[in-house]
Design an enzyme around this catalytic site. Sequence first.
Site, PDB file in Angstrom:
ATOM      1  N   ASP A 257       0.882  -1.156   0.000  1.00  0.00           N
ATOM      2  CA  ASP A 257       0.000   0.000   0.000  1.00  0.00           C
ATOM      3  C   ASP A 257       0.931   1.221   0.000  1.00  0.00           C
ATOM      4  O   ASP A 257       2.124   1.093   0.340  1.00  0.00           O
ATOM      5  CB  ASP A 257      -0.837  -0.074   1.287  1.00  0.00           C
TER       6      ASP A 257
ATOM      7  N   ASP B 254      -1.422  -0.392   5.997  1.00  0.00           N
ATOM      8  CA  ASP B 254      -1.535   0.270   7.311  1.00  0.00           C
ATOM      9  C   ASP B 254      -2.964   0.266   7.824  1.00  0.00           C
ATOM     10  O   ASP B 254      -3.204   0.653   8.960  1.00  0.00           O
ATOM     11  CB  ASP B 254      -1.087   1.738   7.206  1.00  0.00           C
TER      12      ASP B 254
ATOM     13  N   ASP C  37       0.019   5.033   0.997  1.00  0.00           N
ATOM     14  CA  ASP C  37      -0.116   6.071   2.026  1.00  0.00           C
ATOM     15  C   ASP C  37      -0.116   5.490   3.431  1.00  0.00           C
ATOM     16  O   ASP C  37      -0.898   4.582   3.730  1.00  0.00           O
ATOM     17  CB  ASP C  37      -1.395   6.870   1.769  1.00  0.00           C
TER      18      ASP C  37
HETATM   19  N1  LIG Z   1     -11.852  10.725  -0.567  1.00  0.00           N
HETATM   20  C1  LIG Z   1     -11.157  10.438   0.545  1.00  0.00           C
HETATM   21  N2  LIG Z   1      -9.903   9.973   0.440  1.00  0.00           N
HETATM   22  C2  LIG Z   1      -9.236   9.715   1.561  1.00  0.00           C
HETATM   23  C3  LIG Z   1      -9.770   9.901   2.831  1.00  0.00           C
HETATM   24  N3  LIG Z   1      -8.849   9.541   3.755  1.00  0.00           N
HETATM   25  C4  LIG Z   1      -7.766   9.158   3.069  1.00  0.00           C
HETATM   26  N4  LIG Z   1      -7.975   9.267   1.744  1.00  0.00           N
HETATM   27  C5  LIG Z   1      -7.091   8.985   0.636  1.00  0.00           C
HETATM   28  O1  LIG Z   1      -7.010   7.595   0.469  1.00  0.00           O
HETATM   29  C6  LIG Z   1      -5.767   7.297  -0.097  1.00  0.00           C
HETATM   30  C7  LIG Z   1      -5.152   6.178   0.714  1.00  0.00           C
HETATM   31  O2  LIG Z   1      -4.250   5.517  -0.091  1.00  0.00           O
HETATM   32  P1  LIG Z   1      -3.557   4.122   0.300  1.00  0.00           P
HETATM   33  O3  LIG Z   1      -2.233   4.163  -0.387  1.00  0.00           O
HETATM   34  O4  LIG Z   1      -3.433   4.067   1.756  1.00  0.00           O
HETATM   35  O5  LIG Z   1      -4.445   3.042  -0.248  1.00  0.00           O
HETATM   36  C8  LIG Z   1      -4.935   8.564  -0.100  1.00  0.00           C
HETATM   37  O6  LIG Z   1      -4.941   9.123  -1.389  1.00  0.00           O
HETATM   38  C9  LIG Z   1      -5.690   9.464   0.838  1.00  0.00           C
HETATM   39  O7  LIG Z   1      -5.553  10.818   0.497  1.00  0.00           O
HETATM   40  C10 LIG Z   1     -11.084  10.390   2.924  1.00  0.00           C
HETATM   41  O8  LIG Z   1     -11.636  10.598   4.009  1.00  0.00           O
HETATM   42  N5  LIG Z   1     -11.729  10.649   1.759  1.00  0.00           N
HETATM   43 MG   LIG Z   2      -2.578   3.306   3.390  1.00  0.00          MG
END
Ligand SMILES: Nc1nc2c(ncn2[C@@H]2O[C@H](COP(=O)(O)O)[C@@H](O)[C@H]2O)c(=O)[nH]1
Ligand SMILES: [Mg+2]
Length: 556
Positions: free
Chosen positions: A51, A369, A53
């Site tokens: 993953d 995570d 983020d």
């Molecule tokens: N639309 C929303 N996007 C969100 C939110 N919280 C996090 N995020 C986004 O999800 C991905 C997570 O990526 P990963 O690599 O962990 O799969 C990242 O782009 C965040 O910005 C939300 O509340 N709403």
């Molecule tokens: Mg993540």
Amino acid sequence: MLPPPPPPVSEDYPAWWDEVWASPLDVRRRIFCNRSLNMAHIKAGFAIGFDMDYTLSQYRPETFEVLAYNLTINKLIHNFDYPKELLDFEFDFRYMMRGLIIDKKRGNILKMDRHKYVKVAFHGFRKLTREERLNTYAHARERTEFDEPDYALIDTLFSLAEAHLFMQIIELMESKPGIMPPNKTFADIYRDVRAAVDLCHRDGSLKRSVAENPAKYIHEDPRLPKLLEELRASGRKLFLATNSLWDYTHVVMNFLLAGRTGADKNFEWLEYFDVVITGCGKPEFFIKKKALFEVHTETGMLCNTDGGTPMVPIGEEDLPAPGFMSSAPGGLGEHEAGAQCRVFQGGFYQDLHKMLDISSGGEVLYVGDHIYGDILRSKKTLGWRTMLVVPELETELEIQAASVGVGCELKTLRQQRDGLEDQIQRLEATIARSRAAGLLDGDPDEEDLEEVVANLREQRDKVRERHSALLQEHHERFHKVWGQLLKTGYQNSRFAHQVERFACLYTSHVSNLCFYSPDKSYRGRMDHMAHEEEPAFVEPPACPLPNPRRSQTADS
Ligand SMILES: Nc1nc2c(ncn2[C@@H]2O[C@H](COP(=O)(O)O)[C@@H](O)[C@H]2O)c(=O)[nH]1
Ligand SMILES: [Mg+2]
């Protein structure tokens, strides 16, 4: 025997070879195992996925979360008509922790143990008394599961800012009635905060700032490129599966793997992977079939595919760019070293399995995570092996290591307290039975017995007080408000329970994989049932009190 001296660093060894000899391995660098995983057995055709983020990319809370928090406040004021007083709020990024639960209807935040028993509860910043807490949650007529739609889990580091903001708004509402738009319920406030946070992630306001200056918002992890190189060299296929879209993924991965930003970005980081799936929409990615598009990396344009096989639009004779939509039919074939991998958006896990030639879920290790987004479904539905990244573990381990003695003292006090309580209860029951059977009538020792019980109670109360105070002190060392992340009282917290159930492995940072061989056999620890904690069998002492049952039998 001393360990052998470290071998000289040569080109044959990874650059971090010396660290192998930093033995025993620093506990903060360790990978902990809930379910055995022998990497050597699953080599050929095995894939390791990441993953992005909060897994590969660790955000700096003091900048990233603060930015998300401030942007959310602006949106609440401008888009949702919230009062300007919100501008006076300050975000304490250390205040919240993962694993907490928002009770949307009541405006409370809860910490619970693995049995879903609420141990700590706040309304705004007011701690609920024990009585309030029990009346609301423990003595409720119906058992609640604390799930959506009435409850929300704070299960990613992204949610800490919104949880803190929710608490602050509840506090403001309670201290200044009438300040909020009329008729807002606590649940409405939660919904608005959630919508405002969602907007920050979708409208580019957050991601634009990160793209302008990634170093301000993301921690560097210099071990990552070597780690990916080493894992690939060990014969595993590597993939990235992120919910972030291509443009943002390209920014973050350039920074993490090459230190490149702005116009300096290039596509070399794609050489570390066999396939990249952006915008994959986990956890639905593991459950629901969706269209898979190929991303034209230069332009960000999306093109149709049939499970990865290019679908050329009618009348389009020339494909958009060389290498783009390669004619590989589903399977990716051999991905040569130094070649850029293909990038997709959306899709379904079966597309990924086909591309990587995976025949069963057990051939995939996925590192993420997010318990729900990354780990739970992938493990339960697909049988993927999982590794959870818990950055908070680093501090937990440091504090735990510094308080080993406290742990032993707490255990001793608990045993003493339970022993005394058991003695008191048995004595009381025996006295009551003896009284009922008339065995104590006119017995001059009756008063002495009462005194023995009173003494035991006094001792028990002292031990109990000492235990509670020490336990509280111990928890506060981890976090002043919520205590230890993985414990609630002396039991595992709900978060710990989920980690234990769903993550085969867990560790503080993904780059801790560097400290282990790619063929490591991770072994689960020995399970312990309650009875196994008991010391060796001890013959119980003879009961000094009259035994009513024996006397009755003798008389009858
Ligand atoms: N639309 C929303 N996007 C969100 C939110 N919280 C996090 N995020 C986004 O999800 C991905 C997570 O990526 P990963 O690599 O962990 O799969 C990242 O782009 C965040 O910005 C939300 O509340 N709403
Ligand atoms: Mg993540």
